[in-house]
Scaffold this active site. Structure first.
Site, PDB file in Angstrom:
ATOM      1  N   SER A  30     -10.901 -27.067 -47.840  1.00 15.40           N
ATOM      2  CA  SER A  30     -10.038 -27.987 -47.100  1.00 15.40           C
ATOM      3  C   SER A  30      -8.917 -28.509 -47.979  1.00 15.40           C
ATOM      4  O   SER A  30      -7.847 -28.867 -47.487  1.00 15.40           O
ATOM      5  CB  SER A  30     -10.846 -29.184 -46.579  1.00 15.40           C
ATOM      6  N   ASP A  59      -6.121 -31.764 -38.061  1.00 13.78           N
ATOM      7  CA  ASP A  59      -7.150 -32.401 -38.866  1.00 13.78           C
ATOM      8  C   ASP A  59      -7.610 -33.676 -38.157  1.00 13.78           C
ATOM      9  O   ASP A  59      -7.599 -33.736 -36.927  1.00 13.78           O
ATOM     10  CB  ASP A  59      -6.604 -32.703 -40.269  1.00 13.78           C
ATOM     11  N   HIS A 105     -10.011 -37.487 -44.262  1.00  6.75           N
ATOM     12  CA  HIS A 105      -9.790 -36.063 -44.498  1.00  6.75           C
ATOM     13  C   HIS A 105      -8.363 -35.643 -44.152  1.00  6.75           C
ATOM     14  O   HIS A 105      -7.680 -34.958 -44.940  1.00  6.75           O
ATOM     15  CB  HIS A 105     -10.799 -35.263 -43.672  1.00  6.75           C
TER      16      HIS A 105
END
Length: 760
Positions: free
Chosen positions: A546, A154, A217
């Site tokens: 996600s 990520d 994220h």
């Protein structure tokens, strides 16, 4: 050198234009060069035992720099960027067009083709999924994932976040070989929670990027999978509770392969290669993939096969391209493909119109000083054909000062930006209404003004009120966090749908997990719009596949901790066959339109980890079992070899159809003639047990299971059966769906059966 030219290679061109200067682009582009497995050892021999030196020998003569400069830069930078070894036999390099032509002309080079960059695709979710504290609870029995290593590919991680403290965690397992690249990070670094952290920044991304998260994220996904317990977690008092990941005592290994907006395929493969070499048990991959890419043209599918062969569960996002059919990505059957669903928590708002009608919505921004608490004029810009847009991206000429503005949704993103535009033009409140395709999926966003996101049904009624009333008004009330909203769960509109274009005979996605308005750890991000006061946040709410993917990654880690000898396929089977096909009220799970969700939307169902730890029976597969299936896809010997990392002659293999792969679900392309397929189950429940076949299908479909009863006398015993499917009467062009259940006294092992609709 000449002997090496006989070995096959695969080159993947990477389009790096946005980040490199024009003059540089005319000289070099990025490629992945995939070598035939036996070419790797030959390359190492040619390089004096060094794989890296052997890889250099594959470069055209003009591309060979001075010794030592391939990986260290110099001049216009390194020519070889990465040497892969564990999930990909080959390397990444930068070559001019002429040099690429030379590689293309090399004997044994199969293809050279372009590949785009890939996009990046909690307090309530553990409880909603039945993960509770207690001596007899599955969560406790699993040790909260103790001893298992989850690799996160990520945007990096914020190591100082309290979710990554190591209270209660053991040291890394002895098998661990990873490294930590954090340098003097204030308040954090590697510990017994974060046991490894590396950054992969090629010239296509950022050659000096550390593994610290600058997007938020990666921190969010890592804490969702395996964040430790943090009390009083909330966003401005909303969604308050004790936050934790699915496997709070699992270890985390961080591989930064993405910037704030995109991920280079070169870096992704380098991260996958390192993770397998380091010794992870689960790979969590919240990154989108192109739908329909043939598996032997898909480096991630190829790398995922090798990871699976090493016993690693690969958990991947289905993608955010729904609700259109055929949009699912990451669809290889050796990977777990995860769709996104809702939970029963809402961060509630209520819109009240001047006629007394009320409509519930959501917003993360719940101001104490609410400028829209009392009725205000309500306007719908663009509905009258003026120079404005219905999504409020353009408000020129609209009179919105002091009013509540009704704006149409822009899809997965853009709602907060619409509010910024409304506020800039003097609006004091906003109602975001879904489009028809978005249905009832509503987001809890960090708006900059009092706002409510409502469904298409509610928005249509509000719009009709505006258009039929001389002086329409509206107010917005904020109700805070509400538990028990219904229906739940549902499938979100954005979650990508099957069938898989690469292999339509395998049901994809596999499973649905929580992916809507998920609260998890957060890292400061300049690119992310937070609240207007600029105060930093420790937790934040995000939505997408996600978010659902790390839920399944963490659940896979729990199962791996309980059953360390189970294969990735056995873990997937346990998750799929114990999933829920009905919601909390006992009716079939719905989609974003509140219609019955199809298996192409939700996979087998919504994950139920409390049942997955003891599934009774599993449908197991190992690397060799996929070879007949791959040969049956018609990709040829070379295509199968690229995926399997070894020579395969399909004419020597008894090929099978997609329906005959020993998968936990069944897709049957049924026409006039009946179709019979075989399945084999392994007993992982009680040694002595009896299972009876129960079929739930529409009356126009006949399903016969032979034998109809399976008797087991020992653990790990295997038994096979056949399933024959046929139409009773005329085939239904709309297709059909149902389930095959193996029922015992204390187990129900459910497998979806799908007959696809007949193509036009």
């Amino acid at each position: 050198m000449d002997s090496l030219r006989r070995y096959y290679c695969l080159a993947v061109l990477l389009l790096s234009a946005p980040l490199l200067g024009a003059g540089y682009l005319q000289e070099r582009k990025n490629y992945i060069v995939h070598l035939e497995p036996r070419g790797e050892s030959a390359a190492a021999a040619a390089g004096g035992g060094s794989v890296e030196e052997g890889h250099r020998s594959f470069l055209p003569q003009a591309a060979k720099p001075e010794s030592g400069s391939d990986f260290e830069g110099g001049g216009d930078g390194p020519r070889i960027v990465y040497s892969y070894s564990d999930v990909f036999t080959g390397f990444a390099a930068r070559l001019t067009d002429e040099e690429a032509d030379a590689v293309r002309a090399t004997e044994g080079c199969l293809r050279l083709y372009p590949e785009e960059f890939l996009p990046l695709a909690t307090t309530r979710s553990p409880g909603f999924l039945g993960l509770h504290l207690g001596n007899e609870a599955f969560w406790s029995l699993s040790g909260f994932g103790r001893g298992v290593v989850i690799g996160i590919l990520d945007t990096g991680i914020l190591p100082s976040h309290p979710s990554f403290g190591d209270d209660g965690l053991q040291p890394p397992p002895k098998k661990w070989k990873g490294t930590c690249e954090f340098k003097a990070i204030a308040g954090g670094g590697c510990n017994n929670k974060i046991i490894g952290a590396r950054a992969f920044g090629s010239a296509a991304v950022n050659s000096s990027a550390p593994p610290v998260d600058d997007a938020g994220h990666g921190t969010h996904t890592a804490s969702t999978a395996a964040g430790n317990f943090v009390e009083n977690a909330n966003v401005r008092g909303n969604a308050d509770g004790t936050a934790s990941g699915m496997a709070p005592h699992a270890h985390l290994a961080i591989y930064k392969v993405c910037t704030r907006s995109r991920c280079s395929i070169m870096d992704i493969i380098a991260g996958l290669d390192a993770a397998v070499k380091d010794g992870v048990d689960v790979l969590s991959f919240s990154i989108g993939a192109t739908s329909g890419t043939q598996f032997n043209y898909d480096p991630i599918a190829i790398a995922g096969f090798k990871a699976m062969e090493r016993g690693i569960v690969v958990s991947c996002a289905a993608g955010n391209a729904g609700p259109e059919p055929g949009t699912v990505g990451n669809g290889a059957p050796w990977m777990l493909t995860v769709a996104a669903g809702t939970m029963d928590r809402a961060i509630r708002t209520t819109v009240k119109l001047g006629n007394g009608d009320e409509f519930d919505g959501e917003s993360l921004f719940q101001p104490g000083n609410n400028s829209a608490a009392n009725p205000l004029p309500l306007v719908y810009p663009g509905a009258d054909g003026s120079e404005t847009s219905r999504d409020c991206s353009v408000l020129r000429g609209a009179e919105v000062t002091g009013k509540v503005v009704l704006c149409e949704s822009r899809g997965l993103n853009g709602r907060v930006e619409a509010g910024q535009t409304v506020a800039a033009y003097g609006g004091v409140g906003m109602i975001v209404m879904n489009t028809a395709a978005e249905g009832y999926t509503t987001f809890a966003d960090a708006h900059v003004l009092p706002a409510s996101h409502v469904s298409f049904d509610a928005g249509s009624k509000i719009a009709a009120y505006v258009n039929s009333t001389a002086n329409p008004t509206a107010s917005i009330a904020f109700k805070g966090t509400v538990i028990g909203s219904s229906p739940s769960p549902t499938v979100t509109f954005f979650s990508s749908r099957g069938p898989s274009k690469a292999s339509p005979g395998i049901l994809k996605p596999d499973i649905t997990g929580p992916g809507m308005n998920i609260l998890a750890a957060w890292a400061p991000s300049e690119s992310h719009t937070e609240f207007s006061d600029g105060v930093g946040l420790s937790f934040f709410v995000e939505s997408g596949t996600s978010m659902s993917t790390p839920h399944l990654s963490g659940i896979a880690a729990l199962l791996k901790s309980l059953h360390p000898d189970w294969s990735p396929a056995a873990i997937k089977s346990a998750i799929m066959t114990t999933s829920d096909s009905v919601d909390r009220t006992g009716v079939p799970i719905k989609d974003e339109q509140y219609r019955h969700a199809t298996f192409y939307a939700m996979g087998a169902g919504y994950v139920n980890p409390a049942l997955a730890f003891d599934p009774g029976l599993v449908y197991d597969l190992h690397a060799a079992d996929y070879i007949p299936y791959l040969c049956g896809l018609g990709i040829g010997d070379d295509g199968v070899k690229e995926i399997a990392h070894r020579p395969v002659t399909c004419s020597d293999v008894k090929t099978i159809t997609e329906a005959e792969l020993n998968y936990p679900s069944l897709v049957v392309n049924l026409l006039a003639q009946p179709i019979t397929v075989n399945r084999t189950v392994t007993n992982v429940g009680k040694p002595s047990s009896v299972y009876t076949a129960v079929v739930d299908m529409p009356k126009e479909v006949s399903v016969i299971v032979q034998p109809p009863m399976l008797r087991f006398t020992e653990l790990n015993e295997k038994q096979s059966f056949t399933v024959t499917v046929r139409w009773d009467g005329q085939p239904n062009v709309a297709g059909a769906e149902g389930n095959l259940k193996w029922v015992a006294d204390d187990h129900i092992v459910r497998s979806p059966i799908v007959i696809p609709a007949k193509a036009d």
